[in-house]
Design a protein around this motif. Structure first.
Motif, mmCIF file in Angstrom:
data_model
loop_
_atom_site.group_PDB
_atom_site.id
_atom_site.type_symbol
_atom_site.label_atom_id
_atom_site.label_comp_id
_atom_site.label_asym_id
_atom_site.label_seq_id
_atom_site.Cartn_x
_atom_site.Cartn_y
_atom_site.Cartn_z
ATOM 1 N N ILE A 125 30.128 36.900 46.047
ATOM 2 C CA ILE A 125 31.059 36.396 47.058
ATOM 3 C C ILE A 125 30.349 35.474 48.045
ATOM 4 N N GLU A 126 29.076 35.712 48.298
ATOM 5 C CA GLU A 126 28.338 34.915 49.278
ATOM 6 C C GLU A 126 28.279 33.433 48.909
ATOM 7 N N GLY A 127 28.465 33.124 47.640
ATOM 8 C CA GLY A 127 28.408 31.732 47.214
ATOM 9 C C GLY A 127 29.640 30.932 47.584
ATOM 10 N N LEU A 128 30.680 31.575 48.120
ATOM 11 C CA LEU A 128 31.910 30.893 48.485
ATOM 12 C C LEU A 128 31.977 30.649 49.987
ATOM 13 N N SER A 129 32.482 29.509 50.368
ATOM 14 C CA SER A 129 32.717 29.229 51.789
ATOM 15 C C SER A 129 33.934 30.015 52.262
ATOM 16 N N ASP A 130 34.160 30.033 53.579
ATOM 17 C CA ASP A 130 35.337 30.719 54.118
ATOM 18 C C ASP A 130 36.622 30.104 53.563
ATOM 19 N N GLU A 131 36.641 28.779 53.443
ATOM 20 C CA GLU A 131 37.822 28.102 52.909
ATOM 21 C C GLU A 131 38.054 28.501 51.455
ATOM 22 N N GLN A 132 36.977 28.643 50.690
ATOM 23 C CA GLN A 132 37.102 29.018 49.285
ATOM 24 C C GLN A 132 37.514 30.481 49.134
ATOM 25 N N CYS A 133 37.008 31.334 50.023
ATOM 26 C CA CYS A 133 37.444 32.739 49.990
ATOM 27 C C CYS A 133 38.938 32.835 50.275
ATOM 28 N N ARG A 134 39.395 32.063 51.248
ATOM 29 C CA ARG A 134 40.831 32.083 51.563
ATOM 30 C C ARG A 134 41.644 31.587 50.370
ATOM 31 N N ALA A 135 41.186 30.518 49.726
ATOM 32 C CA ALA A 135 41.900 29.989 48.564
ATOM 33 C C ALA A 135 41.934 31.012 47.432
ATOM 34 N N ALA A 136 40.791 31.667 47.168
ATOM 35 C CA ALA A 136 40.730 32.650 46.083
ATOM 36 C C ALA A 136 41.648 33.836 46.358
ATOM 37 N N ALA A 137 41.648 34.327 47.594
ATOM 38 C CA ALA A 137 42.529 35.436 47.957
ATOM 39 C C ALA A 137 43.993 35.035 47.817
ATOM 40 N N MET A 138 44.311 33.820 48.250
ATOM 41 C CA MET A 138 45.687 33.335 48.132
ATOM 42 C C MET A 138 46.115 33.204 46.672
ATOM 43 N N ILE A 139 45.205 32.724 45.812
ATOM 44 C CA ILE A 139 45.550 32.606 44.391
ATOM 45 C C ILE A 139 45.837 33.979 43.807
ATOM 46 N N MET A 140 45.076 34.990 44.212
ATOM 47 C CA MET A 140 45.354 36.346 43.738
ATOM 48 C C MET A 140 46.741 36.791 44.185
ATOM 49 N N GLY A 141 47.102 36.465 45.426
ATOM 50 C CA GLY A 141 48.423 36.831 45.917
ATOM 51 C C GLY A 141 49.530 36.091 45.201
ATOM 52 N N VAL A 142 49.343 34.787 45.013
ATOM 53 C CA VAL A 142 50.369 33.993 44.342
ATOM 54 C C VAL A 142 50.507 34.420 42.881
ATOM 55 N N ALA A 143 49.390 34.764 42.240
ATOM 56 C CA ALA A 143 49.447 35.245 40.859
ATOM 57 C C ALA A 143 50.269 36.526 40.770
ATOM 58 N N SER A 144 50.085 37.414 41.742
ATOM 59 C CA SER A 144 50.873 38.648 41.784
ATOM 60 C C SER A 144 52.358 38.333 41.964
ATOM 61 N N ALA A 145 52.657 37.350 42.824
ATOM 62 C CA ALA A 145 54.051 36.955 43.040
ATOM 63 C C ALA A 145 54.659 36.365 41.769
ATOM 64 N N GLU A 146 53.871 35.577 41.038
ATOM 65 C CA GLU A 146 54.358 35.005 39.782
ATOM 66 C C GLU A 146 54.685 36.111 38.781
ATOM 67 N N ALA A 147 53.869 37.170 38.787
ATOM 68 C CA ALA A 147 54.096 38.274 37.856
ATOM 69 C C ALA A 147 55.360 39.050 38.202
ATOM 70 N N VAL A 148 55.733 39.047 39.486
ATOM 71 C CA VAL A 148 57.004 39.662 39.881
ATOM 72 C C VAL A 148 58.160 38.818 39.356
ATOM 73 N N ARG A 149 58.032 37.514 39.514
ATOM 74 C CA ARG A 149 59.095 36.594 39.109
ATOM 75 C C ARG A 149 59.248 36.539 37.592
ATOM 76 N N GLU A 150 58.133 36.604 36.875
ATOM 77 C CA GLU A 150 58.159 36.496 35.416
ATOM 78 C C GLU A 150 57.184 37.508 34.830
ATOM 79 N N PRO A 151 57.656 38.679 34.387
ATOM 80 C CA PRO A 151 56.759 39.705 33.839
ATOM 81 C C PRO A 151 55.834 39.129 32.768
ATOM 82 N N GLY A 152 54.593 39.579 32.801
ATOM 83 C CA GLY A 152 53.615 39.125 31.823
ATOM 84 C C GLY A 152 52.897 37.853 32.208
ATOM 85 N N ALA A 153 53.266 37.258 33.333
ATOM 86 C CA ALA A 153 52.688 35.966 33.718
ATOM 87 C C ALA A 153 51.199 36.058 34.028
#
Length: 223
Positions: A125-153
């Motif tokens: 994790i130390e290799g990521l900047s604060d901006e990159q950590c925020r982006a990675a966390a957001m992608i995890m959240g958005v991926a979870s939201a996509e899986a709600v919208r479309e099972p198996g996504a």
């Protein structure tokens, strides 16, 4: 680097004609199996009220959204000094910005591992900047939201993110690998299943490149 990216895109363009109807059918069947398995296992359940989730990269927020899929956000209190965004890839004035472009190629394997429920070390994790950590966390959240919208996504998304780990695979190509990330892409899978549209080559390849079923069981245990 620009020459290398152009060369990479030329290779991708040359492959457009190579996908066959048999491969499309295989991708369709595979995508339907993912959805069926996800539904049978209870799927990804959205929060019923504002909730903050923790990821290896940092927190993201979830609240009920329109159309059944949750709305994902983060803020500067959680990531001081950052700007942040809320789309995988955002196109503005012919320039691509957003979450995917915020990460470097070597970060995507870490993100995929986190989406599978794997443990990441502090050193990784130390290799990521604060901006990159925020982006990675957001992608995890958005991926979870996509899986709600479309099972198996989630498996489709992980495969698309793995392709981003290739330094010659440019950020905008994510929209071809995972068309649901496009503006208005929410109905893509339904159009495919109804026969109104066909999966293009990059999406077919992304689905067929996805990991084995043993990986699915790890993801679902995490949920």
């Amino acid at each position: 680097m620009a020459v290398q990216r152009t060369a990479g895109n030329a290779v991708a363009a040359a492959r457009v004609q190579r996908v066959t109807d048999e491969e499309r059918d295989k991708a369709n069947a595979r995508r339907e199996r993912w959805a069926k398995r996800d539904i049978e296992r209870g799927g990804t359940q959205p929060a019923t009220s504002f909730t903050t989730h923790q990821t290896p990269f940092g927190p993201y927020n979830e609240r009920p959204g329109r159309g059944g899929a949750p709305y994902i956000s983060s803020n500067r209190e959680q990531y001081p000094g950052t700007q942040g965004d809320d789309r995988y890839v955002r196109e503005e004035e012919s320039q691509f910005t957003g979450l995917i472009p915020a990460l470097d190629a070597e970060h995507f394997h870490l993100l995929v591992e986190a989406l599978k429920g794997g443990r990441l070390s502090e050193e990784e994790i130390e290799g990521l900047s604060d901006e990159q950590c925020r982006a990675a966390a957001m992608i995890m959240g958005v991926a979870s939201a996509e899986a709600v919208r479309e099972p198996g996504a989630i498996k489709h998304i992980r495969s698309a993110l793995r392709r981003q780990a290739n330094p010659y695979h440019e950020a905008p190509e994510f929209l071809n690998d995972y068309p649901q990330a496009r503006i208005g892409g929410a109905q893509h899978e339904k159009r495919v299943r109804s026969g109104r549209t066909r999966r293009a080559t990059p999406e077919v390849e992304t689905i067929l490149d996805a990991s084995s079923s043993s990986d699915e069981s790890t993801s679902n245990r995490r949920r």
